[in-house]
Enzyme design. Sequence first.
Site, PDB file in Angstrom:
ATOM      1  N   GLN A  98       0.927  -1.253   0.150  1.00  0.00           N
ATOM      2  CA  GLN A  98       0.127  -0.199  -0.126  1.00  0.00           C
ATOM      3  C   GLN A  98       0.165   1.307  -0.008  1.00  0.00           C
ATOM      4  O   GLN A  98       1.980   1.497   1.246  1.00  0.00           O
ATOM      5  CB  GLN A  98      -0.740   0.383   0.943  1.00  0.00           C
ATOM      6  CG  GLN A  98      -1.816   1.188   1.298  1.00  0.00           C
ATOM      7  CD  GLN A  98      -2.244   1.622   2.413  1.00  0.00           C
ATOM      8  OE1 GLN A  98      -1.977   1.684   3.457  1.00  0.00           O
ATOM      9  NE2 GLN A  98      -4.739   1.035   2.348  1.00  0.00           N
ATOM     10  N   TYR A 179      -5.376  10.858   4.546  1.00  0.00           N
ATOM     11  CA  TYR A 179      -4.172  10.981   4.044  1.00  0.00           C
ATOM     12  C   TYR A 179      -4.706  11.542   2.551  1.00  0.00           C
ATOM     13  O   TYR A 179      -5.707  12.273   2.000  1.00  0.00           O
ATOM     14  CB  TYR A 179      -3.727   9.470   3.812  1.00  0.00           C
ATOM     15  CG  TYR A 179      -3.524   9.127   5.432  1.00  0.00           C
ATOM     16  CD1 TYR A 179      -2.815   9.283   6.514  1.00  0.00           C
ATOM     17  CD2 TYR A 179      -4.037   8.079   5.177  1.00  0.00           C
ATOM     18  CE1 TYR A 179      -2.897   8.610   7.554  1.00  0.00           C
ATOM     19  CE2 TYR A 179      -3.648   7.221   6.632  1.00  0.00           C
ATOM     20  CZ  TYR A 179      -3.280   8.039   7.629  1.00  0.00           C
ATOM     21  OH  TYR A 179      -2.894   7.004   9.366  1.00  0.00           O
ATOM     22  N   ARG A 226      -7.992   2.193  -2.959  1.00  0.00           N
ATOM     23  CA  ARG A 226      -9.235   2.021  -1.736  1.00  0.00           C
ATOM     24  C   ARG A 226      -9.270   3.344  -1.260  1.00  0.00           C
ATOM     25  O   ARG A 226      -8.414   4.524  -1.048  1.00  0.00           O
ATOM     26  CB  ARG A 226      -8.025   1.814  -0.188  1.00  0.00           C
ATOM     27  CG  ARG A 226      -8.071   1.351   0.869  1.00  0.00           C
ATOM     28  CD  ARG A 226      -7.879   0.996   1.919  1.00  0.00           C
ATOM     29  NE  ARG A 226      -8.288  -0.018   3.379  1.00  0.00           N
ATOM     30  CZ  ARG A 226      -8.222   0.114   4.277  1.00  0.00           C
ATOM     31  NH1 ARG A 226      -7.318   0.325   4.683  1.00  0.00           N
ATOM     32  NH2 ARG A 226      -9.016  -1.181   5.348  1.00  0.00           N
TER      33      ARG A 226
END
Length: 357
Positions: A98, A179, A226
């Site tokens: 990731q 984020y 994601r």
Amino acid sequence: MDELFEELSAGKLELSNRLVMAPMTRSRAVHDGKVTALHAEYYAQRAGAGLIITEGTQPSVRGQGYVWTPGLHSDEQVEAWREVTDAVHAEGGVIFVQLMHTGRVGHPSLYPDGGLPVGPSPIATGEQMWSPEGMLEHPEPREMTLDDIAEAVADFAAAARNAVAAGFDGVELHGANGYLIQQFLADGSNQRTDAYGGTIENRIRFAVEVAKATADAIGPERVGFRVSPGSTANGVSESDTSELYDALVAALAPLGLAYLHIMELGDREQTRRIRAAWPGTLILNPHPTPESFPSKPEDGVEALREGVADAVAFAELWLANPDLPARIKAGGPYNEADRAGFYGGDHCGYTDYPVLS
């Protein structure tokens, strides 16, 4: 539970089952962002997952948001990760890394130049970062210039190329949990007045550019994405979640990505909307109600049977049960997660969970 153990094709990937290990920050890298033999042991223990998605890994120096998290922006980091991917592949596993740029979720103490973290707008999270010296306030980030944005897009693509060099089967772009990518998506953290702010079309621009650049770098069949619709993690807020993710999914759908990964936050109707619009493989971290944390195998079976997911991701279950497939088949029992060992430290609460005899 048989549905969890059916094989699955995701892009060009052939997964042996539909149990995905969700990404989990564990803060056990050494000071220069390198993983160690302990990481190789940890992930190899869990190679029975159809797909492992690693902990968030920074694509650049400025992308770091926590102490002791790994990177993929130096030759030394690439070489260190190769030990992990070799160990997982030796056990027959499939592993994606990731890529996580934390944006404004950071602190000058993390960066060699002592500079500020960056974000779409100069708006602080209002939250704190843990450090060995105590809790530190997230400062107001430096607003990214157009050159900064282009550099961040290039950093994701470069880190994806590094991931392939390190032996990963692919990468997941972290567009969730407050984020950098979600900071651009969310109107609470993105108050720009240029081509990257304001309208939904503008706010999804950075996410789509990152996905396109990464897909161009390593092939779309090696790229997952994601999202966490409606998340308020790390101080983000979205006033238009349904419309925002309708537009984002529509823009990502033609790229032919390996999968879309939803961190569900108790809004199953939102999940259904995305499932209906997404033409490819969909991985769901299932939380059908606000109270359903942590998720259980039964939640995954329900999602597969309903057709809102092709595979299901679990976090805490994998953390505490390296032999999770065997335990599900046996109907349990399941190890209890040791919260004291979640972040930092050594093998305790990391590689020392027992397996079924």
